[in-house]
Design a protein around this motif. Structure first.
Motif, PDB file in Angstrom:
ATOM      1  N   THR A  17       0.826  -1.212   0.000  1.00  0.00           N
ATOM      2  CA  THR A  17       0.000   0.000   0.000  1.00  0.00           C
ATOM      3  C   THR A  17       0.855   1.256   0.000  1.00  0.00           C
ATOM      4  O   THR A  17       0.594   2.197  -0.743  1.00  0.00           O
ATOM      5  CB  THR A  17      -0.941   0.014   1.221  1.00  0.00           C
ATOM      6  OG1 THR A  17      -1.660  -1.216   1.268  1.00  0.00           O
ATOM      7  CG2 THR A  17      -1.901   1.175   1.155  1.00  0.00           C
ATOM      8  N   GLU A  18       1.894   1.260   0.827  1.00  0.00           N
ATOM      9  CA  GLU A  18       2.771   2.426   0.892  1.00  0.00           C
ATOM     10  C   GLU A  18       3.497   2.652  -0.428  1.00  0.00           C
ATOM     11  O   GLU A  18       3.644   3.787  -0.888  1.00  0.00           O
ATOM     12  CB  GLU A  18       3.792   2.274   2.022  1.00  0.00           C
ATOM     13  CG  GLU A  18       3.198   2.381   3.411  1.00  0.00           C
ATOM     14  CD  GLU A  18       2.723   1.046   3.944  1.00  0.00           C
ATOM     15  OE1 GLU A  18       2.845   0.032   3.236  1.00  0.00           O
ATOM     16  OE2 GLU A  18       2.224   1.013   5.076  1.00  0.00           O
ATOM     17  N   LEU A  19       3.935   1.569  -1.057  1.00  0.00           N
ATOM     18  CA  LEU A  19       4.616   1.699  -2.344  1.00  0.00           C
ATOM     19  C   LEU A  19       3.676   2.249  -3.412  1.00  0.00           C
ATOM     20  O   LEU A  19       4.074   3.088  -4.228  1.00  0.00           O
ATOM     21  CB  LEU A  19       5.197   0.357  -2.785  1.00  0.00           C
ATOM     22  CG  LEU A  19       6.389  -0.149  -1.975  1.00  0.00           C
ATOM     23  CD1 LEU A  19       6.774  -1.552  -2.436  1.00  0.00           C
ATOM     24  CD2 LEU A  19       7.558   0.787  -2.098  1.00  0.00           C
ATOM     25  N   ILE A  20       2.428   1.803  -3.417  1.00  0.00           N
ATOM     26  CA  ILE A  20       1.444   2.302  -4.383  1.00  0.00           C
ATOM     27  C   ILE A  20       1.188   3.787  -4.158  1.00  0.00           C
ATOM     28  O   ILE A  20       1.125   4.568  -5.113  1.00  0.00           O
ATOM     29  CB  ILE A  20       0.137   1.481  -4.300  1.00  0.00           C
ATOM     30  CG1 ILE A  20       0.394   0.069  -4.821  1.00  0.00           C
ATOM     31  CG2 ILE A  20      -0.983   2.157  -5.082  1.00  0.00           C
ATOM     32  CD1 ILE A  20      -0.756  -0.884  -4.626  1.00  0.00           C
ATOM     33  N   VAL A  21       1.064   4.193  -2.898  1.00  0.00           N
ATOM     34  CA  VAL A  21       0.847   5.609  -2.591  1.00  0.00           C
ATOM     35  C   VAL A  21       2.039   6.439  -3.067  1.00  0.00           C
ATOM     36  O   VAL A  21       1.868   7.507  -3.674  1.00  0.00           O
ATOM     37  CB  VAL A  21       0.593   5.815  -1.080  1.00  0.00           C
ATOM     38  CG1 VAL A  21       0.628   7.283  -0.709  1.00  0.00           C
ATOM     39  CG2 VAL A  21      -0.727   5.188  -0.676  1.00  0.00           C
ATOM     40  N   ILE A  22       3.251   5.972  -2.834  1.00  0.00           N
ATOM     41  CA  ILE A  22       4.451   6.687  -3.277  1.00  0.00           C
ATOM     42  C   ILE A  22       4.472   6.804  -4.794  1.00  0.00           C
ATOM     43  O   ILE A  22       4.763   7.873  -5.347  1.00  0.00           O
ATOM     44  CB  ILE A  22       5.721   5.989  -2.741  1.00  0.00           C
ATOM     45  CG1 ILE A  22       5.802   6.163  -1.226  1.00  0.00           C
ATOM     46  CG2 ILE A  22       6.965   6.545  -3.418  1.00  0.00           C
ATOM     47  CD1 ILE A  22       6.878   5.326  -0.565  1.00  0.00           C
ATOM     48  N   LEU A  23       4.157   5.722  -5.501  1.00  0.00           N
ATOM     49  CA  LEU A  23       4.139   5.760  -6.958  1.00  0.00           C
ATOM     50  C   LEU A  23       3.085   6.728  -7.492  1.00  0.00           C
ATOM     51  O   LEU A  23       3.320   7.441  -8.468  1.00  0.00           O
ATOM     52  CB  LEU A  23       3.915   4.355  -7.521  1.00  0.00           C
ATOM     53  CG  LEU A  23       5.077   3.386  -7.346  1.00  0.00           C
ATOM     54  CD1 LEU A  23       4.668   1.988  -7.806  1.00  0.00           C
ATOM     55  CD2 LEU A  23       6.294   3.860  -8.098  1.00  0.00           C
ATOM     56  N   VAL A  24       1.918   6.767  -6.869  1.00  0.00           N
ATOM     57  CA  VAL A  24       0.857   7.692  -7.287  1.00  0.00           C
ATOM     58  C   VAL A  24       1.305   9.137  -7.074  1.00  0.00           C
ATOM     59  O   VAL A  24       1.094  10.001  -7.939  1.00  0.00           O
ATOM     60  CB  VAL A  24      -0.461   7.392  -6.545  1.00  0.00           C
ATOM     61  CG1 VAL A  24      -1.483   8.500  -6.740  1.00  0.00           C
ATOM     62  CG2 VAL A  24      -1.023   6.064  -7.001  1.00  0.00           C
ATOM     63  N   VAL A  25       1.932   9.413  -5.948  1.00  0.00           N
ATOM     64  CA  VAL A  25       2.414  10.769  -5.668  1.00  0.00           C
ATOM     65  C   VAL A  25       3.473  11.177  -6.691  1.00  0.00           C
ATOM     66  O   VAL A  25       3.447  12.296  -7.221  1.00  0.00           O
ATOM     67  CB  VAL A  25       2.958  10.870  -4.222  1.00  0.00           C
ATOM     68  CG1 VAL A  25       3.705  12.176  -4.007  1.00  0.00           C
ATOM     69  CG2 VAL A  25       1.825  10.732  -3.226  1.00  0.00           C
ATOM     70  N   VAL A  26       4.394  10.284  -7.018  1.00  0.00           N
ATOM     71  CA  VAL A  26       5.413  10.575  -8.019  1.00  0.00           C
ATOM     72  C   VAL A  26       4.763  10.829  -9.370  1.00  0.00           C
ATOM     73  O   VAL A  26       5.140  11.767 -10.090  1.00  0.00           O
ATOM     74  CB  VAL A  26       6.446   9.418  -8.100  1.00  0.00           C
ATOM     75  CG1 VAL A  26       7.337   9.559  -9.315  1.00  0.00           C
ATOM     76  CG2 VAL A  26       7.272   9.366  -6.832  1.00  0.00           C
ATOM     77  N   LEU A  27       3.786  10.036  -9.723  1.00  0.00           N
ATOM     78  CA  LEU A  27       3.080  10.216 -10.990  1.00  0.00           C
ATOM     79  C   LEU A  27       2.364  11.560 -11.030  1.00  0.00           C
ATOM     80  O   LEU A  27       2.382  12.255 -12.044  1.00  0.00           O
ATOM     81  CB  LEU A  27       2.085   9.074 -11.210  1.00  0.00           C
ATOM     82  CG  LEU A  27       1.345   9.062 -12.537  1.00  0.00           C
ATOM     83  CD1 LEU A  27       2.338   8.901 -13.687  1.00  0.00           C
ATOM     84  CD2 LEU A  27       0.343   7.931 -12.563  1.00  0.00           C
TER      85      LEU A  27
END
Length: 76
Positions: A17-27
């Protein structure tokens, strides 16, 4: 505490979940078009770094082989 253990503590407990949130923020920050450009730039940088390392290694090894050739010629 050394740097490696600090990095492990920081990133060792990241879940999916944390990795997905980080990827969304970067995107959201960089946009879909900028991310490939950033990756391309990083790839060029890594390639340039490796090329430089290989050139340095060749420069270090080159005098050794020249000296060996001179010793072989003197021995003849």
């Amino acid at each position: 505490m050394n740097t490696f253990s600090a990095i492990l503590l920081l990133f060792g407990n990241l879940g999916t979940t944390e990795l997905i949130v980080i990827l969304v923020v970067v995107l959201l920050l960089f946009g879909g078009r900028k991310i490939p450009e950033l990756m391309h730039g990083i790839g060029k940088g890594v390639r340039s770094f490796k090329k430089g390392m290989n050139e340095i290694e060749e420069e270090i090894n080159a005098p050794v082989s020249k000296n060996e050739e001179q010793k072989k010629e003197e021995g003849k």
